[in-house]
Design a protein around this motif. Structure first.
Motif, mmCIF file in Angstrom:
data_model
loop_
_atom_site.group_PDB
_atom_site.id
_atom_site.type_symbol
_atom_site.label_atom_id
_atom_site.label_comp_id
_atom_site.label_asym_id
_atom_site.label_seq_id
_atom_site.Cartn_x
_atom_site.Cartn_y
_atom_site.Cartn_z
ATOM 1 N N LEU A 13 0.804 -1.217 0.000
ATOM 2 C CA LEU A 13 0.000 0.000 0.000
ATOM 3 C C LEU A 13 0.838 1.267 0.000
ATOM 4 C CD1 LEU A 13 -2.658 -0.934 2.684
ATOM 5 C CD2 LEU A 13 -2.858 -1.093 0.195
ATOM 6 N N TRP A 14 1.982 1.196 0.618
ATOM 7 C CA TRP A 14 2.801 2.399 0.776
ATOM 8 C C TRP A 14 4.268 2.003 0.802
ATOM 9 C CZ3 TRP A 14 5.897 3.710 5.116
ATOM 10 C CH2 TRP A 14 6.441 4.990 5.070
ATOM 11 N N ASP A 15 5.090 2.768 0.095
ATOM 12 C CA ASP A 15 6.532 2.597 0.116
ATOM 13 C C ASP A 15 7.132 3.975 -0.086
ATOM 14 O OD1 ASP A 15 9.245 2.162 -0.419
ATOM 15 O OD2 ASP A 15 8.863 0.243 -1.389
ATOM 16 N N ARG A 16 7.855 4.435 0.889
ATOM 17 C CA ARG A 16 8.339 5.812 0.836
ATOM 18 C C ARG A 16 9.331 6.050 -0.297
ATOM 19 N NH1 ARG A 16 12.385 6.587 5.982
ATOM 20 N NH2 ARG A 16 14.194 5.684 4.947
ATOM 21 N N ASP A 17 9.905 4.984 -0.859
ATOM 22 C CA ASP A 17 10.907 5.121 -1.912
ATOM 23 C C ASP A 17 10.372 4.849 -3.319
ATOM 24 O OD1 ASP A 17 12.814 5.673 0.067
ATOM 25 O OD2 ASP A 17 13.268 3.546 0.307
ATOM 26 N N ARG A 18 9.102 4.480 -3.452
ATOM 27 C CA ARG A 18 8.562 4.139 -4.773
ATOM 28 C C ARG A 18 7.504 5.141 -5.217
ATOM 29 N NH1 ARG A 18 7.115 -2.033 -4.593
ATOM 30 N NH2 ARG A 18 6.218 -1.538 -6.603
ATOM 31 N N ILE A 19 7.675 5.651 -6.400
ATOM 32 C CA ILE A 19 6.726 6.605 -6.961
ATOM 33 C C ILE A 19 5.374 5.912 -7.133
ATOM 34 C CG2 ILE A 19 6.180 7.993 -9.000
ATOM 35 C CD1 ILE A 19 9.228 8.375 -9.331
ATOM 36 N N GLY A 20 4.323 6.599 -6.744
ATOM 37 C CA GLY A 20 2.980 6.048 -6.836
ATOM 38 C C GLY A 20 2.528 5.363 -5.565
ATOM 39 N N LEU A 21 3.444 5.090 -4.672
ATOM 40 C CA LEU A 21 3.098 4.435 -3.403
ATOM 41 C C LEU A 21 3.489 5.311 -2.211
ATOM 42 C CD1 LEU A 21 4.245 0.761 -4.076
ATOM 43 C CD2 LEU A 21 1.910 1.608 -3.969
ATOM 44 N N GLN A 22 3.539 6.616 -2.407
ATOM 45 C CA GLN A 22 4.052 7.483 -1.363
ATOM 46 C C GLN A 22 2.976 8.207 -0.561
ATOM 47 O OE1 GLN A 22 6.794 9.730 -3.749
ATOM 48 N NE2 GLN A 22 8.478 8.378 -3.229
ATOM 49 N N ASP A 23 1.702 7.930 -0.804
ATOM 50 C CA ASP A 23 0.617 8.578 -0.071
ATOM 51 C C ASP A 23 0.252 7.738 1.152
ATOM 52 O OD1 ASP A 23 -1.518 10.018 0.837
ATOM 53 O OD2 ASP A 23 -2.803 9.617 -0.892
ATOM 54 N N ARG A 24 0.815 8.096 2.275
ATOM 55 C CA ARG A 24 0.602 7.324 3.509
ATOM 56 C C ARG A 24 -0.807 7.510 4.079
ATOM 57 N NH1 ARG A 24 5.125 5.999 7.801
ATOM 58 N NH2 ARG A 24 3.828 4.869 9.250
ATOM 59 N N ASP A 25 -1.464 8.590 3.713
ATOM 60 C CA ASP A 25 -2.807 8.868 4.237
ATOM 61 C C ASP A 25 -3.847 7.843 3.783
ATOM 62 O OD1 ASP A 25 -1.822 11.113 5.517
ATOM 63 O OD2 ASP A 25 -2.280 12.429 3.816
ATOM 64 N N VAL A 26 -3.581 7.155 2.698
ATOM 65 C CA VAL A 26 -4.527 6.193 2.156
ATOM 66 C C VAL A 26 -4.613 4.919 3.014
ATOM 67 C CG1 VAL A 26 -2.984 4.919 0.609
ATOM 68 C CG2 VAL A 26 -5.345 5.275 -0.048
ATOM 69 N N ILE A 27 -3.632 4.656 3.834
ATOM 70 C CA ILE A 27 -3.565 3.406 4.608
ATOM 71 C C ILE A 27 -4.770 3.244 5.535
ATOM 72 C CG2 ILE A 27 -2.234 2.100 6.315
ATOM 73 C CD1 ILE A 27 0.279 3.392 5.061
ATOM 74 N N ASP A 28 -5.125 4.288 6.278
ATOM 75 C CA ASP A 28 -6.277 4.205 7.187
ATOM 76 C C ASP A 28 -7.569 3.940 6.427
ATOM 77 O OD1 ASP A 28 -4.780 4.592 9.487
ATOM 78 O OD2 ASP A 28 -5.036 6.771 9.458
#
Length: 159
Positions: A13-28
């Motif tokens: 869902l999220w990976d701080r180093d990968r483009i397109g997976l950097q939106d941490r707000d979507v996790i909740d």
């Protein structure tokens, strides 16, 4: 025991180093949606899902599911239904990627479990306290962490 004939699949869902997976707000939002869909049996074959977990790490977040069955045709319907739900909250492109499925009854896993059980039994037999109760010698189930430990393999299939 319910997962014995099943397996697991997951989605990053999220990976701080990968483009397109950097939106941490979507996790909740994703976790809330998954819990609502599972509780309300809103997926095709949702009874085949035995559990879900959100694995939060320092650099990434994974959504993982455990299933009771490992048949590709049944899982195809389940994952298609899950994708349809997740597209409501995930950015485009994340859900469309291939989802790898790993069977719990794959020969590599069962071989590793047997090897680890044999090694644990040998170690227990050679220890001075071998007179004490030993789970393997009594035929008790091996803890899950032993089953998964050290097993690296390719997925059984990708959906």
């Amino acid at each position: 025991a319910k997962n014995k004939n099943g397996g697991e699949f997951g989605l990053m869902l999220w990976d701080r180093d990968r483009i397109g997976l950097q939106d941490r707000d979507v996790i909740d939002d994703v976790w809330q949606l998954v819990m609502m869909v599972l509780a309300g049996e809103g997926l095709e074959s949702s009874l085949d899902i035995n559990g879900a977990v959100l694995k939060m790490r320092q650099r990434s977040a994974w959504l993982q599911f455990w299933t009771s069955k490992a048949k590709k045709d049944q899982l195809t319907k389940l994952i298609a239904s899950l994708r349809a739900q997740l597209t409501r909250v995930l950015p485009q492109g994340i859900v469309e990627k291939g989802i790898d499925f790993y069977s719990h009854s794959h020969p590599d896993v069962t071989k590793a479990v047997k090897q680890q059980a044999d090694a644990a039994a040998q170690k227990a037999a050679n220890s001075p306290s071998s007179k004490k109760s030993d789970a393997n010698s009594q035929g008790l189930p091996i803890p899950k962490k032993t089953i998964i430990k050290g097993v690296k393999r390719d997925p059984d299939f990708t959906l």
